[in-house]
Design a protein around this motif. Structure first.
Motif, PDB file in Angstrom:
ATOM      1  N   ILE A  56       0.791  -1.123  -0.028  1.00 38.01           N
ATOM      2  CA  ILE A  56      -0.062  -0.121   0.116  1.00 38.01           C
ATOM      3  C   ILE A  56       0.765   1.392   0.080  1.00 38.01           C
ATOM      4  O   ILE A  56       1.715   1.516   0.936  1.00 38.01           O
ATOM      5  CB  ILE A  56      -0.918   0.078   1.240  1.00 38.01           C
ATOM      6  CG1 ILE A  56      -1.895  -1.139   1.393  1.00 38.01           C
ATOM      7  CG2 ILE A  56      -1.892   1.222   1.329  1.00 38.01           C
ATOM      8  CD1 ILE A  56      -2.680  -1.467   0.001  1.00 38.01           C
ATOM      9  N   THR A  57       0.683   2.225  -1.076  1.00 41.65           N
ATOM     10  CA  THR A  57       1.779   3.157  -1.293  1.00 41.65           C
ATOM     11  C   THR A  57       0.920   4.543  -0.876  1.00 41.65           C
ATOM     12  O   THR A  57      -0.209   4.541  -0.948  1.00 41.65           O
ATOM     13  CB  THR A  57       2.021   3.470  -2.546  1.00 41.65           C
ATOM     14  OG1 THR A  57       0.809   3.664  -3.528  1.00 41.65           O
ATOM     15  CG2 THR A  57       2.753   2.093  -3.107  1.00 41.65           C
ATOM     16  N   PRO A  58       1.394   5.708  -0.498  1.00 46.88           N
ATOM     17  CA  PRO A  58       0.803   7.008  -0.536  1.00 46.88           C
ATOM     18  C   PRO A  58      -0.125   7.386  -1.618  1.00 46.88           C
ATOM     19  O   PRO A  58      -1.039   7.883  -1.702  1.00 46.88           O
ATOM     20  CB  PRO A  58       2.010   7.696  -0.018  1.00 46.88           C
ATOM     21  CG  PRO A  58       2.989   7.088   0.551  1.00 46.88           C
ATOM     22  CD  PRO A  58       2.964   5.579  -0.165  1.00 46.88           C
ATOM     23  N   GLU A  59       0.506   7.024  -2.752  1.00 48.35           N
ATOM     24  CA  GLU A  59      -0.133   7.197  -4.093  1.00 48.35           C
ATOM     25  C   GLU A  59      -1.623   6.672  -4.136  1.00 48.35           C
ATOM     26  O   GLU A  59      -2.542   7.327  -4.461  1.00 48.35           O
ATOM     27  CB  GLU A  59       0.842   6.959  -5.483  1.00 48.35           C
ATOM     28  CG  GLU A  59       0.130   7.223  -6.563  1.00 48.35           C
ATOM     29  CD  GLU A  59      -0.692   6.214  -7.269  1.00 48.35           C
ATOM     30  OE1 GLU A  59      -1.579   6.431  -7.844  1.00 48.35           O
ATOM     31  OE2 GLU A  59      -0.423   4.882  -6.777  1.00 48.35           O
ATOM     32  N   LEU A  60      -1.483   5.209  -3.609  1.00 50.87           N
ATOM     33  CA  LEU A  60      -2.864   4.664  -3.575  1.00 50.87           C
ATOM     34  C   LEU A  60      -3.776   5.185  -2.646  1.00 50.87           C
ATOM     35  O   LEU A  60      -4.964   5.459  -2.834  1.00 50.87           O
ATOM     36  CB  LEU A  60      -2.678   3.120  -3.259  1.00 50.87           C
ATOM     37  CG  LEU A  60      -3.787   2.348  -3.189  1.00 50.87           C
ATOM     38  CD1 LEU A  60      -3.775   1.044  -3.668  1.00 50.87           C
ATOM     39  CD2 LEU A  60      -4.499   2.278  -1.593  1.00 50.87           C
TER      40      LEU A  60
END
Length: 326
Positions: A56-60
């Motif tokens: 899980i990324t900040p962009e997601l």
């Protein structure tokens, strides 16, 4: 309007029915990438995520402005940007306790299999090469009465140690944990600096979580401090160990054997030298992979997200700082 939950981990019919009572549930049974078009399209209205393995990324998170809670079906949470989640007020829940005993079983399985060369000798039998009594060149090593060194002494580490101390009469050393007087009393465990543990232990088992401090905790220098007869077992995370250094230690005879359930890159590459070493037991990250335990882990995730989205404190909350009581 019901809150929306995206499910990308395996839940059984009963668990899905439980969620459907209170929430809109969208299932992605074969999701392998956060870039999946349908998954991305559903994020904009998602209040909760239930699953595991995906990074899980900040962009997601930017694509999920209404997200309140993530319930991972795992105890480890190195795939999640915890500080970023906390900053955004998103709860992260995990599943400790329910997988402790099963993962400890796996750890001791690796200890036994590596020490007694079980996989190597089973393959010899299957090839039809067992034609007479086993010669000394195939002998393994005893486990009972040996010294077991635990690097990490949390729930899982303590459970592995309990099997060794109470079931096999092993002396227990532990490091990379604060002193545990209660376990010392129960198991006769002795706290050691890691350098001392590496030199004294006959069998070393790693159970620390993966953090910036523990990445490559076991490196070339650590393997050099072990006995040539050491059995090395990793059931933590692959990146806790420098895999190149492990391979070199096995090649050079710095340690006797390794039992591994985790690797730096998973699945393990077909090109990895580990696959061709007779003194390596390699499992496909099965630490908690039993029907009973995976069902219990999924149920904990369902209970966590149900409580959180109702505004109640979840059972297992990683980032307590993000909790804001109603």
């Amino acid at each position: 309007m019901k809150k929306r939950i995206l499910v990308y981990g395996h839940l059984n019919d009963s668990q899905l029915a439980q969620l459907n009572q209170d929430f809109e549930v969208i299932i992605f049974p074969d999701l392998t990438s956060i870039d999946d078009t349908a998954f991305r399209a559903s994020l904009s209205g998602a209040h909760g995520l239930v699953g595991a393995s995906l990074v899980i990324t900040p962009e997601l998170l930017d694509a999920a402005p209404h997200l309140e809670t993530i319930a991972t079906i795992s105890v480890g949470y190195d795939n999640y940007p915890v500080e970023e989640l906390t900053r955004r007020g998103i709860l992260l829940c995990n599943t400790p306790d329910v997988l402790t005993e099963t993962t400890a079983d796996t750890g001791f399985l690796l200890i036994m299999a590596a020490a007694r060369r079980a996989v190597e000798l089973a393959e010899l039998v299957k090839r039809g090469e067992w034609t007479r009594g086993i010669e000394p060149k195939y002998f393994g090593s005893d486990v009972h009465d040996k010294t077991l060194g635990m690097i990490g002494f949390g729930r899982i580490g303590a459970a592995v140690a309990r099997r060794g101390a109470l079931g096999f009469g092993m002396r227990i050393l532990y490091s990379n944990a604060s002193p545990k007087p209660e376990l010392e009393a129960q198991l006769g465990a002795e706290h050691r600096e890691m350098k001392t543990l590496l030199a004294e232990a006959d069998i070393i088992c790693v159970t620390v979580p993966l953090t910036t401090e523990t990445e490559h905790l076991i490196d070339e220098q650590e393997f050099a401090q072990m006995k040539p007869s050491t059995i090395f077992v990793n059931i933590a995370r692959g990146k806790v160990v420098n895999e190149a250094a492990l391979i070199e230690a096995l090649k050079m005879g710095q340690i006797q054997a390794a039992g591994l359930d985790v690797f730096e890159q998973e699945p393990l590459s077909p090109e990895s030298p580990l696959l061709h070493m007779k003194n390596v037991i390699a499992l496909p990250h099965i630490g908690s992979a039993t029907h009973e335990t995976r069902t219990a882990m999924a149920q904990r995730a369902v209970d966590n997200i149900t409580l959180a989205l109702r505004g109640e404190h979840p059972i297992s909350l990683v980032n307590e700082e993000a909790w804001k009581p109603a």
